[in-house]
Scaffold this active site. Structure first.
Site, PDB file in Angstrom:
ATOM      1  N   VAL A 165      52.666  37.025  34.334  1.00  0.00           N
ATOM      2  CA  VAL A 165      53.875  36.211  34.478  1.00  0.00           C
ATOM      3  C   VAL A 165      53.615  34.879  35.154  1.00  0.00           C
ATOM      4  O   VAL A 165      54.473  33.984  35.121  1.00  0.00           O
ATOM      5  CB  VAL A 165      54.981  36.978  35.241  1.00  0.00           C
ATOM      6  CG1 VAL A 165      55.438  38.195  34.459  1.00  0.00           C
ATOM      7  CG2 VAL A 165      54.530  37.356  36.641  1.00  0.00           C
TER       8      VAL A 165
ATOM      9  N   LYS B 267      59.039  35.340  48.460  1.00  0.00           N
ATOM     10  CA  LYS B 267      60.242  36.144  48.274  1.00  0.00           C
ATOM     11  C   LYS B 267      61.496  35.412  48.769  1.00  0.00           C
ATOM     12  O   LYS B 267      62.593  35.618  48.232  1.00  0.00           O
ATOM     13  CB  LYS B 267      60.088  37.492  48.985  1.00  0.00           C
ATOM     14  CG  LYS B 267      59.056  38.409  48.324  1.00  0.00           C
ATOM     15  CD  LYS B 267      59.415  38.695  46.871  1.00  0.00           C
ATOM     16  CE  LYS B 267      58.512  39.739  46.254  1.00  0.00           C
ATOM     17  NZ  LYS B 267      58.881  40.047  44.842  1.00  0.00           N
TER      18      LYS B 267
ATOM     19  N   ILE C   6      59.584  50.542  50.732  1.00  0.00           N
ATOM     20  CA  ILE C   6      59.713  51.512  49.646  1.00  0.00           C
ATOM     21  C   ILE C   6      58.361  52.215  49.457  1.00  0.00           C
ATOM     22  O   ILE C   6      57.312  51.571  49.485  1.00  0.00           O
ATOM     23  CB  ILE C   6      60.139  50.825  48.337  1.00  0.00           C
ATOM     24  CG1 ILE C   6      61.387  49.959  48.565  1.00  0.00           C
ATOM     25  CG2 ILE C   6      60.385  51.872  47.251  1.00  0.00           C
ATOM     26  CD1 ILE C   6      62.613  50.714  49.021  1.00  0.00           C
TER      27      ILE C   6
ATOM     28  N   ASN D 140      60.622  41.750  37.904  1.00  0.00           N
ATOM     29  CA  ASN D 140      60.157  42.772  38.832  1.00  0.00           C
ATOM     30  C   ASN D 140      58.670  42.672  39.170  1.00  0.00           C
ATOM     31  O   ASN D 140      58.180  43.401  40.031  1.00  0.00           O
ATOM     32  CB  ASN D 140      60.454  44.158  38.238  1.00  0.00           C
ATOM     33  CG  ASN D 140      60.232  45.282  39.225  1.00  0.00           C
ATOM     34  OD1 ASN D 140      60.580  45.165  40.394  1.00  0.00           O
ATOM     35  ND2 ASN D 140      59.635  46.361  38.767  1.00  0.00           N
TER      36      ASN D 140
ATOM     37  N   SER E 228      62.597  40.793  48.641  1.00  0.00           N
ATOM     38  CA  SER E 228      62.204  41.746  49.676  1.00  0.00           C
ATOM     39  C   SER E 228      63.003  41.411  50.921  1.00  0.00           C
ATOM     40  O   SER E 228      63.441  40.266  51.107  1.00  0.00           O
ATOM     41  CB  SER E 228      60.707  41.615  49.966  1.00  0.00           C
ATOM     42  OG  SER E 228      60.367  42.250  51.194  1.00  0.00           O
TER      43      SER E 228
ATOM     44  N   TYR F  69      53.659  36.015  51.245  1.00  0.00           N
ATOM     45  CA  TYR F  69      54.582  36.936  50.578  1.00  0.00           C
ATOM     46  C   TYR F  69      56.026  36.617  50.969  1.00  0.00           C
ATOM     47  O   TYR F  69      56.915  36.527  50.110  1.00  0.00           O
ATOM     48  CB  TYR F  69      54.227  38.364  50.957  1.00  0.00           C
ATOM     49  CG  TYR F  69      55.109  39.419  50.329  1.00  0.00           C
ATOM     50  CD1 TYR F  69      54.893  39.834  49.023  1.00  0.00           C
ATOM     51  CD2 TYR F  69      56.140  40.011  51.062  1.00  0.00           C
ATOM     52  CE1 TYR F  69      55.695  40.823  48.447  1.00  0.00           C
ATOM     53  CE2 TYR F  69      56.943  40.986  50.500  1.00  0.00           C
ATOM     54  CZ  TYR F  69      56.723  41.390  49.191  1.00  0.00           C
ATOM     55  OH  TYR F  69      57.523  42.359  48.631  1.00  0.00           O
TER      56      TYR F  69
ATOM     57  N   ALA G  62      57.277  33.817  52.096  1.00  0.00           N
ATOM     58  CA  ALA G  62      57.679  32.519  51.555  1.00  0.00           C
ATOM     59  C   ALA G  62      58.055  32.635  50.084  1.00  0.00           C
ATOM     60  O   ALA G  62      59.067  32.077  49.634  1.00  0.00           O
ATOM     61  CB  ALA G  62      56.556  31.505  51.734  1.00  0.00           C
TER      62      ALA G  62
END
Length: 240
Positions: free
Chosen positions: A57, A152, A181, A83, A135, A148, A150
């Site tokens: 992606v 999200k 999760i 996702n 998140s 991560y 930044a």
């Protein structure tokens, strides 16, 4: 036609997801954007049409090809669930330029590319739903996960701004921002760390992929028709 979210677990399909899949009407489709052949087989056994379209992606050309292939096979795209994601824990001073670009390339650029590829079709039809995955660290930030967090946080900003832009076209854009999760992404966590995280959560457990899938399913269903620009955070009360 409806693309439903599917939680990917070691057992592949939980009972709740099987019930949802079995209730799908003819012409409804599950789009699986990564190579999970066992998952695809279980869905096909339930009589659900499945498309497998692997791509990176972070590469816009591959995303355009994936979207075009899906539309050739199924004609209509009603729900886009962004996702794809990666995570990495490291000190800020240890993040390399390559690390930074990879993290934003998948987690943020990937959402941008998928939305851009799907939107001409949705805008032409004056309908559609986009559901992004962020998140809780995109909401409050996490130590040793700056890149991560930044990326999200960027997903949340993109979601809210795009919701305003696409509302007049009849398209909703919402975000699901999970807490901790119990997935493959968190497999590197020790049992002691997982136990401590569960203890810090008011519901005293880690989330499951099905918990996240329920939130996505709600937004994708008619029950979520009047929601747009919203962030749902299934986190068990970890972040209030």
């Amino acid at each position: 036609m409806l693309g439903i979210p599917v939680p990917l677990t070691q057992d592949v399909l939980g009972p709740d997801t099987k019930e949802k899949c079995a209730a799908l009407q003819p012409g409804q489709v599950v789009l699986v954007e990564n190579l999970r052949f066992r998952l695809a087989e279980e869905l096909r056994e339930l009589g659900v049409p499945v498309g497998l379209y692997p791509c990176d992606v972070s590469r816009p050309g591959e995303v355009r090809e994936m979207t075009a292939a899906f539309l050739r096979d199924f004609d209509t795209l009603d729900v886009l669930v962004c996702n794809a994601g990666i995570a990495r824990q490291e000190l800020f001073t240890d993040i390399t330029q390559a690390d930074w670009r990879e993290m934003l390339g998948v987690n943020l650029d990937g959402v941008f590319h998928c939305c851009q590829a799907a939107l001409p079709h949705m805008i032409h039809r004056k309908q559609g739903k986009i559901i992004t995955l962020s998140s809780m660290w995109g909401q409050v930030g996490a130590s040793c996960e700056v890149a991560y967090s930044a990326a999200k946080a960027g997903v949340i900003g993109l979601t809210r701004a795009l919701a305003k832009e696409l509302g007049p076209s009849g398209i909703t854009v919402n975000c699901v921002a999970p807490g901790v999760i119990d997935t493959e992404m968190n497999r590197q966590l020790s049992q002691e760390t997982k136990a401590a995280l569960a203890e810090e959560t008011p519901l005293e457990r880690l989330g499951t992929p099905e918990d996240v899938a329920q939130a996505i399913w709600f937004l994708a269903s008619p029950a979520g028709d009047f929601f747009t620009g919203q962030v749902l955070s299934p986190n068990g009360g970890y972040l209030i």
